[in-house]
Motif scaffolding. Sequence first.
Motif, short mmCIF file in Angstrom:
data_model
loop_
_atom_site.label_atom_id
_atom_site.label_comp_id
_atom_site.label_asym_id
_atom_site.label_seq_id
_atom_site.Cartn_x
_atom_site.Cartn_y
_atom_site.Cartn_z
N SER A 82 0.85 -1.19 0.00
CA SER A 82 0.00 0.00 0.00
C SER A 82 0.88 1.24 0.00
O SER A 82 2.10 1.14 -0.20
CB SER A 82 -0.94 0.00 1.21
OG SER A 82 -1.85 1.08 1.12
N THR A 83 0.25 2.41 0.23
CA THR A 83 0.98 3.68 0.24
C THR A 83 0.62 4.42 1.52
O THR A 83 -0.52 4.34 1.99
CB THR A 83 0.52 4.52 -0.99
OG1 THR A 83 0.66 3.70 -2.16
CG2 THR A 83 1.35 5.77 -1.14
N ILE A 84 1.61 5.13 2.09
CA ILE A 84 1.36 5.91 3.31
C ILE A 84 0.45 7.09 3.00
O ILE A 84 0.75 7.91 2.13
CB ILE A 84 2.69 6.43 3.91
CG1 ILE A 84 3.63 5.29 4.28
CG2 ILE A 84 2.41 7.33 5.13
CD1 ILE A 84 3.26 4.47 5.49
N LYS A 85 -0.67 7.16 3.72
CA LYS A 85 -1.62 8.25 3.52
C LYS A 85 -1.33 9.40 4.48
O LYS A 85 -1.21 10.55 4.09
CB LYS A 85 -3.04 7.72 3.73
CG LYS A 85 -4.15 8.69 3.44
CD LYS A 85 -5.49 7.99 3.69
CE LYS A 85 -6.65 8.96 3.64
NZ LYS A 85 -7.88 8.29 4.13
N GLU A 86 -1.23 9.07 5.77
CA GLU A 86 -0.96 10.11 6.78
C GLU A 86 0.02 9.58 7.82
O GLU A 86 0.08 8.38 8.09
CB GLU A 86 -2.24 10.46 7.55
CG GLU A 86 -3.38 11.03 6.76
CD GLU A 86 -4.68 10.84 7.54
OE1 GLU A 86 -5.26 11.88 7.93
OE2 GLU A 86 -5.08 9.70 7.80
N ILE A 87 0.78 10.52 8.40
CA ILE A 87 1.60 10.23 9.58
C ILE A 87 1.03 11.11 10.69
O ILE A 87 1.18 12.33 10.68
CB ILE A 87 3.09 10.54 9.34
CG1 ILE A 87 3.61 9.77 8.13
CG2 ILE A 87 3.90 10.23 10.60
CD1 ILE A 87 5.01 10.20 7.67
N ILE A 88 0.34 10.46 11.63
CA ILE A 88 -0.45 11.22 12.61
C ILE A 88 0.27 11.30 13.95
O ILE A 88 0.82 10.30 14.43
CB ILE A 88 -1.82 10.54 12.80
CG1 ILE A 88 -2.59 10.55 11.48
CG2 ILE A 88 -2.63 11.21 13.91
CD1 ILE A 88 -3.88 9.76 11.52
N THR A 89 0.30 12.49 14.53
CA THR A 89 0.70 12.64 15.94
C THR A 89 -0.29 13.60 16.61
O THR A 89 -0.99 14.35 15.92
CB THR A 89 2.13 13.19 16.14
OG1 THR A 89 2.12 14.60 15.89
CG2 THR A 89 3.15 12.51 15.24
N PHE A 90 -0.30 13.59 17.91
CA PHE A 90 -1.13 14.49 18.72
C PHE A 90 -0.83 15.94 18.37
O PHE A 90 -1.70 16.80 18.43
CB PHE A 90 -0.80 14.20 20.19
CG PHE A 90 -1.56 15.01 21.21
CD1 PHE A 90 -2.78 14.56 21.69
CD2 PHE A 90 -1.04 16.19 21.72
CE1 PHE A 90 -3.47 15.28 22.66
CE2 PHE A 90 -1.72 16.92 22.69
CZ PHE A 90 -2.95 16.46 23.16
N ASP A 91 0.43 16.21 18.00
CA ASP A 91 0.84 17.58 17.71
C ASP A 91 0.64 17.97 16.25
O ASP A 91 1.15 18.99 15.81
CB ASP A 91 2.31 17.77 18.12
CG ASP A 91 2.52 17.48 19.58
OD1 ASP A 91 1.92 18.17 20.41
OD2 ASP A 91 3.26 16.52 19.90
N GLY A 92 -0.08 17.15 15.51
CA GLY A 92 -0.35 17.46 14.11
C GLY A 92 0.26 16.42 13.19
O GLY A 92 1.18 15.71 13.58
#
Lengths: 419, 300
Positions: free
Chosen positions: A270-280
């Motif tokens: 697959s492909t990376i859609k988002e890299i999520i953290t609490f800080d954005g």
Amino acid sequence: MSNSDQNIELLRLVTVGSVDDGKSTLIGRLLYDTKGAFEDQLQAVRKEEGEGADGIDLAQLTDGLAAEREQGITIDVAYRYFATPKRKFIMADCPGHEQYTRNMVTGSSTANVAVILIDARKGVLQQTRRHTHIISLLGLPHLVVAINKMDLIDYDEATFLKIKEELTEFCARQGIHDLICIPVSALAGDMVVDRGNNMDWYQGHTVLETLEGIDVNAHIDECDFRFPVQLVSRPQTTELPDFRGFMGRIASGTIKVGDEIIQLPAGKKSTIKEIITFDGNLDEAFAPQSVTLTLEDEIDISRGDTIVHADKAPQTEKEIDAIVCWMGEEPLSSRKKYFIKHTTNTVKAMVSEIKYRTDINELTQDESADELAMNEIGKVSLKLTSPLTFDRYADNRATGSFIIIDSFTNNTVGAAMIC
Amino acid sequence: MPQHKLTQLQELESESIHIMREVVAEFRNPVMMYSVGKDSSVMLHLARKAFYPGPLPFTLLHVDTGYKFQEMYEFRDWYVKEVGAKLTVHRNEDAITKGMNPHEFGVARCCGALKTGALLEALEKGGFDAAFGGARRDEERSRAKERVYSMRDSFGQWDPKNQRPELWNLYNGRIHDGESVRVFPISNWTEMDVWSYIKEENIPIVPLYYAKERPMVERGNHLIPASEGQLLLEGEEPKMVMSRFRTLGCMPCTGAVRSSATTIEEIIEEASIATRSERETRIIDHGSNSMEDKKKEGYF
């Protein structure tokens, strides 16, 4: 997190040596002279007849358990913290006696730098060779050797040089090339934090200056990307009814939004859609950050799987060889079954063969060995019930290491490095 | 500074998040101890980060002795609501009804009943197999030897001589029925790290940490708050002292320090030049092996 005065790096070090080498005194000195110990803590260990800095038994400061103070020995790894304006230090303080090899392996496993103590009167002992060998097995990039008790040999330069030469030669054979030897008197305080006036012939850095100057960057961001999945996040709340994210700590490498990935061991892409953290959300993340990844496609991923770049996949196997440091009361033996925990994956394993046991004093290999007793080290072949996604320990400490768990007692009985 | 580098606080943060996620992945029924103090505030903040964008996957547990400061109760109720967490409060009602207090019964017995006893009761009642605590290894010398995962038998007891070795960042979460673990995700943080992080992240803390004119009595070397509900000894006359608390515990047993630090920056400044440890103001720690002994009995 924004950065201000906290823009300093973390150095994890392990200190090894026995009570007789004056190790606790050296650590006490580092803590005392960097104000890493407080007055009331010092007062609690102040003795009538003092030794060391201002009448304080520095060794008492580091031996935390009642049993240790009673017996005057160090039983267990203790973690100490101190900071200078340049760095914060986490120090794993390990006992150096033979029966406590397991503590040294434990303390070394998280360290970037090892500090070994040698008694200048005794020089390089079997114990020193043993410590050095374990440090090379654990893949520590730097070794600092404090040649202590220089005050007891009249600060003799020739003795220092002789020990240094012998050790340099021995370490080179072990594959340790970044070796720094420092003449020290922990008791008098020479060359630990301050230079003192007794060794003008020595031009190098003090122990603390050396620790402040060592390159701490383990360059794990430059290795291939490895992301062991810890948890699948599916909040199923009204705001996030369909959210599915993969939580974990990046073990090595970097990852960007849009990167093509593959999930192992099944091998779905697959492909990376988002890299999520609490800080954005981030465009790019790197080891050792903890993040949550989402993918463009709905593929089945669960805890224990590893997400990697599609073109940089590691090995996935059901049979592995590893160097094992044994820590269990019951010896490791052929045909016995254990659990192993590797990254976020726990699988059943059976010892198929003991290839050899290392004689840790002579550093020879005994191929006739049929078990490993506590504190022994050897090479072992394992058969696993399900495949492991791994790298060699020499290439990647995070994906090349695992622990062995006794399936009956649940105790951690071994530390292993894949080779 | 190279691009791919974390500051030491960021690295500690990432490590703590990793630990919390491991526990949630491997344990059936974890709970987070919430003592309302600064370390709890940091731990709770880290937990919110760890499970974002989802909600906290566990409840908070406050073991209340009934002797906490009014400001702590107010802060607790406000902050828990603010972050949307679930909170369970547990008290040893039996001992509280019988009037347990440190002056008549001694500090050890009082702590044993209201803290350790209540804690073990609450853990058993909730059926929790893992409990997060905000203890740090730099606090006290027996804590320096505690693992991140601290194994406890079915009585909640700690055996310091028989701890599992902890290697790399591989935590062994396998336990037998009835056993449990205490998990310390901020083991590697120092007092200074906690304050710096509170500043960087704007984490709310109980106002008692900031200096203010407060009624105090001097008892031995300790500055004891003469707040409402405090038991004063004969002849003790409260006077107003500009002071603050470095750690927060029960009113009768938590001393204040003279201070004029009214902002987080001033607190950090004060902590950076402090020559006495923060736990010195905690009467519970004194005595030869007192923390070690209490932990063996099941204390955090």
